[in-house]
Write an enzyme that holds these catalytic residues in place. Structure first.
Site, PDB file in Angstrom:
ATOM      1  N   ARG A 113       0.814  -1.235   0.000  1.00  0.00           N
ATOM      2  CA  ARG A 113       0.000   0.000   0.000  1.00  0.00           C
ATOM      3  C   ARG A 113       0.844   1.280   0.000  1.00  0.00           C
ATOM      4  NH1 ARG A 113      -3.549  -2.317  -1.752  1.00  0.00           N
ATOM      5  NH2 ARG A 113      -5.478  -3.036  -0.813  1.00  0.00           N
ATOM      6  N   SER A 114       2.045   1.196  -0.533  1.00  0.00           N
ATOM      7  CA  SER A 114       2.903   2.389  -0.559  1.00  0.00           C
ATOM      8  C   SER A 114       2.543   3.309  -1.710  1.00  0.00           C
ATOM      9  CB  SER A 114       4.364   1.955  -0.711  1.00  0.00           C
ATOM     10  OG  SER A 114       4.513   1.203  -1.916  1.00  0.00           O
ATOM     11  N   GLY A 115       1.819   2.786  -2.696  1.00  0.00           N
ATOM     12  CA  GLY A 115       1.526   3.567  -3.905  1.00  0.00           C
ATOM     13  C   GLY A 115       2.418   3.171  -5.063  1.00  0.00           C
ATOM     14  N   LYS A 116       3.138   2.050  -4.924  1.00  0.00           N
ATOM     15  CA  LYS A 116       4.098   1.667  -5.969  1.00  0.00           C
ATOM     16  C   LYS A 116       3.416   1.270  -7.271  1.00  0.00           C
ATOM     17  CE  LYS A 116       4.689  -3.089  -4.192  1.00  0.00           C
ATOM     18  NZ  LYS A 116       3.438  -3.058  -3.396  1.00  0.00           N
ATOM     19  N   SER A 117       2.287   0.555  -7.192  1.00  0.00           N
ATOM     20  CA  SER A 117       1.591   0.151  -8.424  1.00  0.00           C
ATOM     21  C   SER A 117       1.020   1.366  -9.139  1.00  0.00           C
ATOM     22  CB  SER A 117       0.463  -0.829  -8.115  1.00  0.00           C
ATOM     23  OG  SER A 117       1.009  -2.056  -7.681  1.00  0.00           O
TER      24      SER A 117
ATOM     25  N   THR B   3       1.256 -10.987 -12.629  1.00  0.00           N
ATOM     26  CA  THR B   3       1.923 -12.245 -12.298  1.00  0.00           C
ATOM     27  C   THR B   3       1.257 -12.929 -11.115  1.00  0.00           C
ATOM     28  OG1 THR B   3       3.423 -11.033 -10.868  1.00  0.00           O
ATOM     29  CG2 THR B   3       4.162 -11.432 -13.125  1.00  0.00           C
TER      30      THR B   3
ATOM     31  N   HIS C  19      -7.452  -2.943  -9.350  1.00  0.00           N
ATOM     32  CA  HIS C  19      -6.281  -2.604 -10.171  1.00  0.00           C
ATOM     33  C   HIS C  19      -6.689  -2.452 -11.631  1.00  0.00           C
ATOM     34  CE1 HIS C  19      -2.345  -3.027  -7.971  1.00  0.00           C
ATOM     35  NE2 HIS C  19      -3.229  -3.220  -7.018  1.00  0.00           N
TER      36      HIS C  19
ATOM     37  N   ARG D   4      -8.529   0.781 -12.641  1.00  0.00           N
ATOM     38  CA  ARG D   4      -7.701   1.985 -12.635  1.00  0.00           C
ATOM     39  C   ARG D   4      -6.952   2.169 -13.954  1.00  0.00           C
ATOM     40  NH1 ARG D   4      -4.134   1.697  -7.486  1.00  0.00           N
ATOM     41  NH2 ARG D   4      -2.786   0.502  -8.848  1.00  0.00           N
TER      42      ARG D   4
END
Ligand SMILES: [Zn+2]
Length: 437
Positions: A259-263, A281, A298, A301
């Protein structure tokens, strides 16, 4: 064609007056931006805020030569300080004469109402009026005396419609310079790229910036990933003569915790690319409703034009890819590889699974290095927290650390996302296309 960007912000400027948001409070000194206003070849003005004359004086380009003003929409604020005194011959806009415009009988400039599809000449400039993508607003295509072509898109609060953006595409060639709100709607840039209106030779300049745009260096980093740039107010751009922006990073690794915002950051980096292949994956997990919901969120978005491949066969995909790739994520890929070799079992790990897993990681790193299309990979940054209680857990943590290190070593850009903030761990300079050799 020569542009002076007298203002590069949205209608309220950046900072917005009296706004106490972190972005506005941090926006002081040379990064202050006025409402969008572009001076073309000293004679034509595209849009203007209330003080174009002062902005022009600060930039060292007085407006005394300006003959025409083209507005992309209703001009809320009046350029009162200079208009009556200027040698302005003509003002044009799509939505009726602005109330501050003096009547021609009072010595005011000629008024021209424009609509989509109009084409006319103003001094040495040929103008085409294009749909603005927002009611009451238009975009302009301007061709200079030297044949260079510019697209100026109006500020837009609406999400881009592919059809409206397609109407900006010019038959028979690309634009030399494009000015648009790329920060709010990078999808427009993807559409222009797909239609060939924007190529690697196009200088994409961000305008209509606002406190919604990321502050400081983050703005420039984000724009560079999209093949765009922002120049400060007063900046001069010689179309066709200046080097094009630095090419976009080719291989990017985005690390971060849960939940860091990496995606979201990884997706944002490819938002201005058409036809991205999203490589999931994670696979499907039979009977796991929470996982299914995550996957659905996901997918929602992502832009409609993206395709999705659910696979863990990354090595072959990287070798064959012909379109930009987003791999989300490498940690789930490693999980699948460890599953395949039964590497969670201590005895199997000691009896050959370790070598098999590491060989697959090595093959992935080689494919990453050889990949010919832009690729962004996401991976979890683990190992800085609690030590896993089981040997298998510690093994996964260690192997993921190794995997991240080798992929980072083959990437020209490595980012760490913490609490939605992006830290650049590595950014290798790539030579600008037109830079002198
Ligand atoms: Zn603000």
């Amino acid at each position: 064609m020569e542009l002076t960007l007298l203002g590069t912000a949205g209608p309220k400027g950046w900072p917005q007056p009296f706004c106490t948001c972190a972005s506005c409070l941090g926006c002081t000194g040379p990064v202050v931006r006025g409402p969008a206003c572009v001076l073309l070849d000293g004679t034509l003005l595209l849009d203007c805020g209330p003080e174009p004359a002062h902005a022009a004086a600060r930039a060292g380009h007085p407006l005394t030569g300006v003959r025409r003003l083209l507005l992309s929409g209703p001009a809320e604020s009046a350029p009162l300080a200079w208009l009556p005194a200027a040698g302005l011959a003509e003002v044009a806009a799509p939505s009726g004469p602005p109330p501050w415009l003096p009547a021609p009988s009072a010595g005011g400039p000629h008024w021209r109402q424009v609509a989509e599809g109009d084409a006319f000449e103003l001094d040495e400039h040929r103008i085409r009026v294009l749909p603005g993508g927002t009611p009451g607003r238009v975009a302009y295509e301007v061709t200079g005396a030297d044949g260079t072509r510019l697209l100026y898109a109006p500020p837009s609060t609406l999400p881009p419609e592919a059809e409206a953006t397609r109407a900006w595409t010019r038959e028979g060639g690309h634009y030399d310079v494009v000015l648009l709100d790329v920060v709010s709607w990078p999808e427009r840039l993807a559409t222009l790229r797909r239609d060939g209106a924007v190529t690697e030779d196009t200088d994409v300049l961000a305008v209509h910036l606002s406190h919604e745009s990321p502050p400081g260096e983050e703005l420039h980093r984000r724009l560079a990933a999209w093949g765009a740039r922002a120049v400060p107010d007063g900046g001069l751009v010689r179309v066709g003569a200046d080097p094009s922006p630095t090419p976009r990073p080719h291989r990017t690794l985005v690390l971060g915790g849960a939940r860091s915002g990496k995606s979201a950051e990884a997706e944002r980096r490819l938002a201005a690319c058409p036809d991205v292949l999203y490589v999931a994956t994670g696979g499907t997990r039979e009977g796991d409703a929470e996982w299914a919901e995550r996957v659905a969120l996901h997918r929602e978005r992502r832009p409609d034009s993206w395709r999705t491949a659910e696979t863990v066969e990354l090595t072959g995909l990287l070798a064959q890819a012909r379109q930009p790739l987003l791999v989300d994520c490498l940690s789930l890929w490693l999980t699948a590889v460890m599953d395949a070799h039964d590497a969670w079992d201590d005895a199997r790990w000691a009896a050959g699974a370790r070598e098999a897993v590491r060989a697959e990681v090595g093959a992935l790193a080689a494919a990453w290095r050889a990949c010919r299309v832009p690729v962004v990979g996401v991976s979890n940054e683990v190992g800085s927290g609690v030590v896993p209680p089981t040997p298998a857990g510690r093994r996964f943590r260690d192997e993921l650390g190794r995997l991240n290190a080798v992929v980072a070593g083959e990437s020209d850009e490595v980012l760490l996302v913490v609490a939605g903030q992006v830290l650049t761990l590595r950014s290798l300079p790539r030579r600008a296309k037109h830079a002198a050799s």
